[in-house]
Design a protein around this motif. Structure first.
Motif: not given
Length: 497
Positions: A23, A27, A257-258, A30-31, A254, A157, A261-262
């Motif tokens: 994750i 993440t 969600s980030i 994606n961040l 979003r 990713s 998830d973390v």
């Protein structure tokens, strides 16, 4: 406890570690992509891609991916079962994509977004790709092989990030976002097949699927309902308020969600297969669940409380001033995050203990309530819609809590006691940050944000150590057991005592 299986417990702790890697790494990647693209694109750009992605997810919702969960829950690995589930998901994926692609023109007219005609057929390919990956992902999950999943996800990713950033810098606009989503799915699925070294063969047995049906149908139904209730609001917002407001709404979700998830995603990922493997030993399940919820809360509570406080400084500084309108939606979702981190683990527990049917009907009930909320509140703005959804979630939250208490033969006092220390520490942190803002009102925005962080984190850590010393020592013992420094693997009994 003499009946503890050290190898299974050690596998679970390793699973949590690698699930966290699975994750955190994507993440973080994606961040970076999110920050770059959000500074170069407009809310309307994000909104139209979010709408296309949501419609693709709607098509994917009819794929019976819950049969993959059924393979995990039953621990079935025979060739007939694997092939039957694979071809079922593949056929449904192709059918769903064909329906989606053929209606792209009509959907574009309904939403007043002509670009959807081009986006939907391309982004919709994810429906087929993700359907093909259901069985190999289940094979990895069965064995708690989260290290392999982490490697697969990290590769996907990084590749997707390189594609997306290259395209957005070169001026391809929304197609950079589309390429990122599609690349992630394709690389992940290919890497999963390569990892498990499983090749499907033509073998379809309806009787075998019938044996998985009782769990698979309800698990699939739950996934479909989760889409409808978690994504339908975006469709309504896009239809009523337009792509620009949908972009703000999707941006806020979003970020939420980030962080979710973390903070709790790793534990939630491991919860289902781990609890499924030890479901006959309720004491082990109870201890493991309490340890997991405490661990999730000590990370999630300060992050969500802290974000709600510093969002006014962090969002414009990091993502750009065009996202200032997302401030209050983000803060409202932070309130939801306080219980979402716990709810993720509750869902894994309830499903792993054979209550998939109950969870399905609970999701159906909550979803039915969402319909009038979305219809009434969406035209009045995203903030009001989110306030109503969060209020509804808090009102219904005691229902799965009561089911959890019954399954674990646990008292409400013991369950809720896990969250007292993190809440107190987060409250003290909030007081420290607000106090520093009153004392230092004239700092520059970057320096003010640094000041919030530097003051808030030490306060939280200090108060948590003072109020939850015994539980933190128990978690340390578990971690040392994971590292192999102890003579045996701890299972959380020291944490929940």
């Amino acid at each position: 406890m003499s009946d503890i299986n050290p190898s299974r417990s050690l596998a679970a702790f390793r699973g949590v570690f690698w699930a966290a890697v699975n994750i955190v790494v994507p993440t973080a990647v994606n961040l970076v992509v999110f920050i770059v693209t959000s500074r170069l694109l407009t809310p309307a750009d994000f909104g139209v891609v979010a709408l296309a992605a949501t419609l693709a997810a709607a098509a994917a919702a009819v794929v019976p991916t819950g049969f993959g969960d059924a393979l995990v829950q039953s621990m079935q690995k025979d060739a007939v079962s694997l092939n039957s589930v694979f071809w079922l998901c593949a056929a449904c994926g192709v059918g769903a994509y064909a329906t989606l692609a053929s209606t792209g023109g009509l959907v574009a007219k309904v939403f007043g977004a002509p670009l959807l005609v081009q986006l939907i057929p391309v982004l919709g390919i994810r429906v087929i790709v993700d359907a093909l990956g259901v069985v190999p992902t289940a094979l990895l999950t069965q064995t708690l092989a989260f290290r392999r999943i982490a490697v697969r996800t990290a590769i996907a990713s990084v590749v997707a990030a390189l594609v997306s950033i290259t395209l957005v810098v070169r001026g391809f606009g929304v197609w950079a976002l589309v390429a990122s989503l599609l690349t992630t799915s394709v690389v992940s699925t290919v890497a999963t097949f390569f990892t498990v070294r499983w090749v499907p063969k033509w073998s379809f047995n309806a009787k075998t699927l019938n044996g998985l049906r009782s769990y698979g149908v309800y698990a699939s139904g739950t996934r479909t309902l989760l889409f409808l209730w978690n994504q339908a609001d975006q469709i309504v917002v896009g239809f009523v308020l337009g792509a620009g407001q949908l972009g703000i709404y999707n941006f806020s979700r979003r970020i939420f969600s980030i962080i979710n998830d973390v903070s709790s995603g790793a534990l939630g990922t491991v919860a289902h297969p781990y609890f499924s493997g030890i479901q006959e030993n309720i004491e082990r399940v109870r201890n493991g669940f309490l340890s997991a919820t405490f661990l999730a809360s000590i990370f999630a509570f300060p992050v969500f409380v802290g974000l709600a406080l510093v969002a006014d400084r962090a969002v414009p500084l990091i993502f750009g001033p065009q996202w200032a309108s997302a401030l209050w939606p983000i803060r409202i979702l932070c309130v939801l995050g306080i219980i979402t981190c716990i709810g993720t683990l509750q869902a894994g527990l309830i499903n792993s203990l054979g209550k998939a049917k109950w969870w399905f009907y609970y999701q159906l009930f909550t979803g039915v309530i969402n319909v009038p909320i979305i219809v009434i509140c969406a035209p009045r703005g995203t903030s009001l819609l989110l306030v109503a959804i969060v209020a509804k979630t808090y009102l219904l939250w005691p229902t799965p809590v009561l089911m959890t208490l019954r399954l674990l033969e646990l008292s409400a006092r013991q369950y809720l006691g896990q969250f007292l220390a993190p809440l107190v520490a987060a409250g003290c942190m909030a007081g420290g940050i607000l106090g520093s803002r009153m004392l230092l009102p004239h700092l520059s925005e970057p320096m003010a944000l640094v000041c919030d962080i530097v003051i808030g984190i030490p306060i939280y850590v200090l108060v948590l150590c003072l109020t939850a010393k015994k539980k933190l020592l128990g978690l340390s013992a578990i971690f040392l057991g994971f590292l192999g420094r102890g003579n045996k693997v701890m299972t959380g009994s020291g944490v929940v005592g």
